[in-house]
Design an enzyme around this catalytic site. Structure first.
Site, mmCIF file in Angstrom:
data_model
loop_
_atom_site.group_PDB
_atom_site.id
_atom_site.type_symbol
_atom_site.label_atom_id
_atom_site.label_comp_id
_atom_site.label_asym_id
_atom_site.label_seq_id
_atom_site.Cartn_x
_atom_site.Cartn_y
_atom_site.Cartn_z
ATOM 1 N N GLY A 521 0.701 -1.451 0.106
ATOM 2 C CA GLY A 521 0.093 -0.417 -0.108
ATOM 3 C C GLY A 521 0.771 0.927 -0.093
ATOM 4 N N ASP A 632 12.385 -9.629 8.517
ATOM 5 C CA ASP A 632 11.708 -8.540 7.489
ATOM 6 C C ASP A 632 13.072 -6.991 7.408
ATOM 7 O OD1 ASP A 632 12.554 -8.322 4.488
ATOM 8 O OD2 ASP A 632 10.209 -6.551 4.802
#
Length: 821
Positions: A521, A632
């Site tokens: 997004g 991550d």
């Protein structure tokens, strides 16, 4: 005196392969008058040949953590007992054994649970159904046995009697004589006398002193010892319980120096232990005869200064307790838990709900403050109240002001005692009040005599029509069931602020200013209550509302200075939005990679970023209720505030791991170039973050990405180049050539590069923990020197190239919860 079922042939040291079952076959107390139940697997000593009192001593085994008559819950623990022997029978006068250590007290076990010292050297606790509840994670075949020392330290030993694991290094709520509490360790109080699970209070040591904190979402300090140390890179601290005092010491490298001592009251029978109790008091426990006596350690003279001085929701004034009703002269809002013990606190009448049909309301209590006067943002009184009212997790908001309309606000989700400022013991140069959230008011329409005449004047047909409309509206409301989203939200306590889609649309100017984009997004700049925020609008949703909210709940509960804070969320139909604190200097990659750089960061800033990231990861790995593996870590997910302090962001791929689990199996997730070698097996733990952290260190030092195919053909992979350079002791050739400042700090740069190599070990077991990395960065620990310089796993390189080559099915993304980039 209580008889024990005992086998006099028990051993004090046990060998690998031993299994104990939690049942009456163990040494246990059998008197029907006991108010406790325990089963011993390992005592320190019993004198078995004559009638000789052995005094208080330690034993290890299962202790009943539930109702004694029909005990369903046990904790594997170390406890203090007193016993002596007479002939072949061990006799006890244990009126109250004291537990000083336990293994995963948040997960009690059942009858026939087992403790096993495996052949691989791992001490493991299994529940009766075979679930692993706790483990020492010492899968080392050099473990030769287990012993319980005379000072209460459960240890695993090798053949040379060297300690490979110690319970002293994993404290719960107690510190016994001879035990040390180091930086990064905590004493965590239990929830209550009847509930052994981890509670809301903890004691920890920091470089500048000993601190006690209250709260889980936003911990606040309620005690700090006299300043002894300072926050410097080469200085660390610890607490030692010895020589009749609680000593707070700091040391510089190998040189120790006590800074100050808290002398503890004691008689000739000596010091036994100190414990952080469920009410936040740190108490010294001693045993002059057959009973334990306690005394406070903290030098807090004001009884109202303790967070639970009057229990939850109680108001403390001159050491007297009352409920909020009394402060406003209104009844029906709270009730006293125990009229005979007012300090146990108050209970709100009626449950709080975020359902708009049952929306709570706020009541105002003037001249009230809390134990810690931390007020974290400036606003108006009305906005302070509404901010809490619109936040499902908020239970109260405190407001403090100095003769102006603007003041300081603090929202709380953990309710403790409140303090009246009328009694003269608190400063009167400010005004303070608290807004408490209570159940919504019931609307009863009562007409006065004057209004009755007006109603009677209304035509009968109009009145009947109004009644019919009202009845139809009520019947329609009863038929309409709450939406699925509302039901789910009501079932998940502790969520951050919930915003409507229209609120966030307005806050971002109809999503007009894009400040970043991620895989799931776009991020927009916004303003809420005059506060700048970053709003992420998620595009592709591949999970249900329940899963999305569960992740919001988990990440929303994390609160650390080096983690980007999730302020709120929106879930309406297909809309999913996340609201974060705003980080004006953006992501780290824009400041270290040459294609983005304008002015290279100086060495001091680079070192600070490395340290900040390490502390954020150490919190995720060690200080949360479950280990949170980020999965991550990369410069794009490290954000910088206006002072270039770094915060870890983007928990979209995070994995929760129980502290007792050594590893979990999960699908491949992450970013090419930052994947640890063990991803090839799909069996990972938090050490994959350590590997990624090593990559980030190298990228910060070298000013380039780990995988950079714009580099010459022989050096697109930074770790491969590092491997070659390290083997010839030329790794310093890799430092960022654009930074002249780093040339003046080559010794420190070399130290950081060595830390990176340690983090990049192919064997995850040889990497440091993030807690150890923080100690290295603080100068309290040295980098491991015996390192494997073969850093490159060929199979992983192939996998990285495959993912980088757009073979997307190799990389599974299980979650969309993602922070601003």
């Amino acid at each position: 005196m209580h008889r024990l079922a005992v086998n006099k042939s028990f051993a004090f040291s046990v060998e690998p392969g031993t299994i104990w079952l939690n049942n009456p076959s163990l040494i246990h107390n059998i008197s029907p008058d006991d108010n406790f139940s325990l089963r011993i697997i390992l005592p320190t000593t019993f004198i078995a040949d004559s009638y000789v009192s052995s005094g208080p001593s330690f034993a290890c085994g299962f202790f009943c953590a539930g109702a004694v008559a029909t005990c369903d819950d046990y904790i594997f623990s170390i406890f203090l007992v007193s016993a002596y022997s007479m002939g072949d029978v061990v006799v006890s006068y244990w009126e109250s054994p004291e537990v000083v250590w336990s293994a995963n007290r948040d997960h009690p076990v059942k009858e026939n649970a087992s403790v096993q010292l495996t052949e691989h050297g791992d001490l493991v606790l299994f529940d009766a159904d075979g679930t692993m509840v706790w483990s020492t994670h010492t899968t080392d075949k050099s473990v030769a046995g287990m012993n319980l020392t005379s000072i209460g330290n459960l240890v695993l030993l090798n053949h040379e009697n060297m300690e490979l694991w110690r319970s002293f290094d994993h404290p719960t709520d107690t510190l016994v004589t001879g035990q040390i509490l180091q930086e990064g360790q905590k004493l965590m109080a239990r929830t209550s006398l009847a509930n052994w699970a981890s509670g809301k209070f903890y004691l920890t040591i920091q470089p500048d002193g000993m601190y006690a904190f209250a709260g889980t979402d936003t911990p606040l300090a309620y005690y700090r010892s006299p300043t002894g140390g300072t926050v410097t890179t080469n200085r660390s601290a610890y607490i030692a319980l010895k020589n009749g005092s609680l000593q707070v010491c700091t040391y510089f490298r190998d040189t120790e120096s006590p800074d100050y001592q808290i002398q503890l009251p004691r008689d000739n029978y000596g010091l036994v232990f100190v414990r952080l109790d469920f009410d936040g008091h740190l108490r010294l426990y001693q045993r002059p005869n057959t009973s334990w006596v306690s005394s406070d350690v903290f030098d807090i003279t004001d009884p109202c200064a303790y967070p639970l001085a009057c229990g939850e929701y109680g108001i403390c004034s001159n050491a007297q307790c009352s409920c909020p009703d009394a402060a406003i002269g209104q009844s029906g809002l709270f009730e006293v838990i125990d009229p005979r013990e007012l300090n146990r606190g108050c209970l709100p009448l009626g449950s709080l709900s975020c359902d708009s049909a049952r929306k709570p309301r706020m009541i105002s209590l003037p001249n009230i403050t809390q134990f810690n006067g931390v007020y974290n943002w400036t606003t108006s009184e009305e906005r302070c109240k509404l901010s809490c009212l619109n936040d499902c997790s908020c239970k109260a908001s405190f407001f403090q002001y100095y003769n102006t309309s603007t003041g300081f606000c603090f929202l709380v989700s953990d309710i403790f005692s409140m303090i009246s400022v009328k009694d003269g013991s608190y400063s009167r140069n400010f005004s303070s009040l608290v807004f408490l959230k209570v159940k919504g008011a019931t609307h009863n329409f009562v007409l006065s005599k004057g209004k009755t005449a007006i109603v009677s004047a209304v035509g009968s047909s109009t009145f009947v029509a109004l009644v019919i409309v009202a009845v139809l509206v009520v019947l329609r409301r009863k038929r309409v069931e709450p939406s699925e989203d509302e039901d789910i939200i009501d079932q998940l306590p502790g969520l951050p602020t919930r915003f409507s889609f229209l609120e966030l649309k307005s806050a971002t100017g109809d999503f007009s200013k894009v400040i970043g984009k991620g895989g799931s997004g776009s991020v927009f700049e916004g303003h809420i209550c005059d506060k700048q925020v970053a709003v992420k609008k998620l595009d592709s949703i591949n999970q249900g509302t329940k899963e999305f909210l569960a992740e919001v709940q988990t990440i929303g509960s994390i609160n650390h200075i080096h983690l980007v804070r999730l302020i709120g969320f929106c879930v309406e139909k297909s809309h999913r939005l996340l609201v974060y604190e705003y980080m004006p200097n953006g992501s780290l990659d824009k400041w270290i990679f040459r294609k983005h750089q304008t002015t290279p960061l100086d060495w001091k800033t680079r070192l600070r970023v490395i340290t900040d990231v390490a502390k954020g990861l150490a919190y995720l790995h060690s200080d949360c209720r479950q280990t949170i593996a980020h999965l991550d870590i990369k410069p794009q997910n490290i954000l910088l505030d206006e002072q270039f302090a770094a915060k870890v962001a983007d928990f979209g791929l995070a994995k929760l791991i129980d502290h007792e689990q050594s590893s979990v199996m999960t699908r491949l997730r992450g970013t090419p170039g930052y994947l640890a070698p063990e991803w090839l097996t799909s069996v990972i733990n938090e050490k994959v973050d350590v590997y990624s952290f090593g990559i980030v260190i190298m990228e910060i030092l070298c000013g380039r990405s780990n995988l950079d195919y714009s580099q010459p053909e022989e050096s697109p992979h930074l770790v491969s180049v590092l491997q070659d350079k390290a083997k010839t002791d030329q790794q310093m050739d890799l430092i960022d050539p654009r930074s002249t400042d780093m040339q003046y700090h080559l010794e420190e740069v070399s130290h950081m590069m060595n830390l990176a190599v340690w983090c990049l070990q192919v064997d995850s077991r040889r990497r440091p923990s993030m807690t150890e990395a923080v100690k290295i960065l603080d100068g309290a620990m040295d980098v491991e020197t015996e390192l494997d310089l073969d850093l490159v796993n060929i199979e992983l390189m192939v996998a990285n190239r495959a993912v980088h080559g757009k073979i997307a099915e190799t990389l599974q993304i299980d979650s969309v919860l993602s922070e601003p980039r």
